[in-house]
Motif scaffolding. Sequence first.
Motif, short mmCIF file in Angstrom:
data_model
loop_
_atom_site.label_atom_id
_atom_site.label_comp_id
_atom_site.label_asym_id
_atom_site.label_seq_id
_atom_site.Cartn_x
_atom_site.Cartn_y
_atom_site.Cartn_z
N PRO A 49 -14.55 -10.27 -5.19
CA PRO A 49 -15.34 -11.15 -4.32
C PRO A 49 -14.75 -12.57 -4.20
O PRO A 49 -15.24 -13.38 -3.42
CB PRO A 49 -16.69 -11.22 -5.03
N TYR A 78 0.82 -1.22 0.00
CA TYR A 78 0.00 0.00 0.00
C TYR A 78 0.85 1.27 0.00
O TYR A 78 0.45 2.30 0.51
CB TYR A 78 -0.97 0.01 1.19
N LEU A 134 -18.02 -9.15 -9.87
CA LEU A 134 -19.36 -9.23 -9.29
C LEU A 134 -19.56 -10.55 -8.56
O LEU A 134 -19.16 -11.61 -9.06
CB LEU A 134 -20.42 -9.10 -10.39
N THR A 135 -20.20 -10.45 -7.42
CA THR A 135 -20.53 -11.65 -6.66
C THR A 135 -21.46 -12.55 -7.48
O THR A 135 -21.50 -13.75 -7.28
CB THR A 135 -21.26 -11.24 -5.38
N ILE A 145 -10.51 -3.79 -15.23
CA ILE A 145 -9.32 -3.09 -14.73
C ILE A 145 -8.35 -4.09 -14.08
O ILE A 145 -7.16 -4.10 -14.39
CB ILE A 145 -9.71 -1.97 -13.75
N LEU A 166 -0.53 1.21 -12.97
CA LEU A 166 -0.94 1.29 -14.38
C LEU A 166 0.05 2.12 -15.19
O LEU A 166 0.38 1.76 -16.33
CB LEU A 166 -2.35 1.90 -14.49
N LEU A 167 0.55 3.20 -14.61
CA LEU A 167 1.53 4.01 -15.34
C LEU A 167 2.82 3.23 -15.56
O LEU A 167 3.41 3.26 -16.64
CB LEU A 167 1.80 5.32 -14.58
N LEU A 224 -18.46 -7.20 -16.96
CA LEU A 224 -17.83 -6.26 -17.91
C LEU A 224 -16.64 -5.52 -17.30
O LEU A 224 -16.14 -4.56 -17.87
CB LEU A 224 -18.87 -5.23 -18.37
N HIS A 225 -16.19 -5.96 -16.13
CA HIS A 225 -15.12 -5.22 -15.44
C HIS A 225 -13.76 -5.75 -15.85
O HIS A 225 -13.52 -6.95 -15.82
CB HIS A 225 -15.29 -5.36 -13.93
N PHE A 241 -0.42 2.69 -5.48
CA PHE A 241 -1.81 2.32 -5.73
C PHE A 241 -2.03 2.10 -7.22
O PHE A 241 -1.10 2.23 -8.02
CB PHE A 241 -2.74 3.40 -5.15
N LEU A 242 -3.27 1.80 -7.56
CA LEU A 242 -3.59 1.43 -8.93
C LEU A 242 -3.03 2.40 -9.98
O LEU A 242 -2.43 1.95 -10.96
CB LEU A 242 -5.12 1.28 -9.05
N PRO A 243 -3.18 3.72 -9.80
CA PRO A 243 -2.65 4.62 -10.85
C PRO A 243 -1.14 4.45 -11.06
O PRO A 243 -0.67 4.45 -12.21
CB PRO A 243 -2.96 6.02 -10.31
N ARG A 281 2.25 0.63 -18.21
CA ARG A 281 2.19 1.24 -19.54
C ARG A 281 3.60 1.49 -20.08
O ARG A 281 3.90 1.25 -21.24
CB ARG A 281 1.43 2.56 -19.41
#
Lengths: 215, 290
Positions: free
Chosen positions: A182, A57, A151-152, A105, A65-66, A102-103, A60-62, A69
């Motif tokens: 989940p 931690y 999604l659950t 990330i 991702l950078l 449809l997720h 984080f995600l950003p 990339r």
Amino acid sequence: MTTPLLDGISSALQRGDRDAVVALTREAIDAATPASSLLNQGLLAGMRVVGAKFRDYEMFLPDVLLAARAMTAAMELLRPLLVADGVPLAGRVVLGTVKGDLHDIGKNLVGIMLQGAGFDTVDLGVDVDPDAFAEAAVTHGATVIGMSALLTTTMIGMKDVIRALEHRGLRDRIRTVVGGAPVSQAFAVEIGADGYAADAPGAVALVRALARVSS
Amino acid sequence: MKPLAGRLRRRERLLADGAIGTMLIARGLPPGEPPERWTIERPHAVEAVARAYADAGADLLTTNTFGASPLRLRAHGLEDRLDEINNRGVQLARDASDGRAYVLASIGPTGHLLKPLGDVDAQTVLDGFRRQAAALAAAGADAICIETMTDAVEAVLAIEAVKAEAPGLPVFATMTFDLTPRGPFTVMGVDVPRACSRLQEAGADLVGANCGAGAEAMLAVAREFSRATTLPLIFQPNAGLPEHQEGRLVYPQPPAAFASQVAPLLEIATVIGGCCGTTPAHIAALRAML
């Protein structure tokens, strides 16, 4: 052995500075740095730090991702050289988000980090039919299928993918790993998946271990 | 009913409702289906959920419009029904309230990452939220709740959209935090002080957190909020983290256990409610405690 240039690639990658990573990678290639050193001591060294900081931690995600990339851009320069040098790929993995979901990330993140770890990935996208997972694994000669669900309500579909492999008699040859918010280890065991990872660095470690077993 | 804005300014305690999505799933919403589809295809089911929350004593009924922004509706082929879905969503909550509760219109995240991380630009997101906010305001919502945000930039765009299209309406803004060993952070790395300053600057009237790992984790988040801002606060925890039991997901906290874990939050929150896994029985348990 690491050099100031390779260290520079690693730290530019950790900052997510794509332009610097690409420029330094090009510089290292021009200086006849071996492709495997560039990959391991430059790009992968940086990605390992990013992965560890993400796990702790501190990033984080950003940030991830950078960095990913930047890694992807550098790999475009490096891949032909790795192939020419005969550096073996770690393995081939089919990825997708399960039917009805449809997720993407998390799945994309895992894909980029797998590529960063030297894997070849075949990304089937989102809302992927169970049979499509199995067929793609056969077509592309993949040894591992990675499934994602946010999604659950859709995670149950992971079991259908494993069933599709069973129907084709592929269950012993193709490993299955599952992940997503989940999903849990207990769920992975319940549906008979070969592994579960809680995050993208964990997924890479898991796939690496499974690919080793099956090769 | 008295105007909502005044009650919020006076920090009168208000009870929000609980989950809508998990309630509709329990009533047969199929996996992967957007809950908003039921607003137009099974409106009675949607209204029944809202009515059950009103019966349980909720002062605020959330509309079934969390995913009714253009980008999310597009993914399900419903974008051309945006006005209808948002309009009807407000109406159903209004009908269910029977004059007992305010209508809190929900705006959730687009599900896309903003450039350069993702594939959408800020203008597209802002325009999308403006379309949704305009439809919700035109339908007569009493307040807007921007919820479950993880990116402060996206949350600010949503607040700006509401300010532009519905300038008179109170704006609630909540983000979803994970309780890490280093304190609460959203997936996108936003901590509570940063969330507070960004949401407040953008013009939110109430800030807080929803979803997450349950009421106990929420208390740590809430304490940080109370240190970081003087705005009134809203918290809507889940009924714990879902557990997988015999092929379906179960939220572990029954109403009484949920209410007792929420109790310490009442010292901090102006608005309290529930998120995933909470039911009218959970809200009734909170009502009994207030």
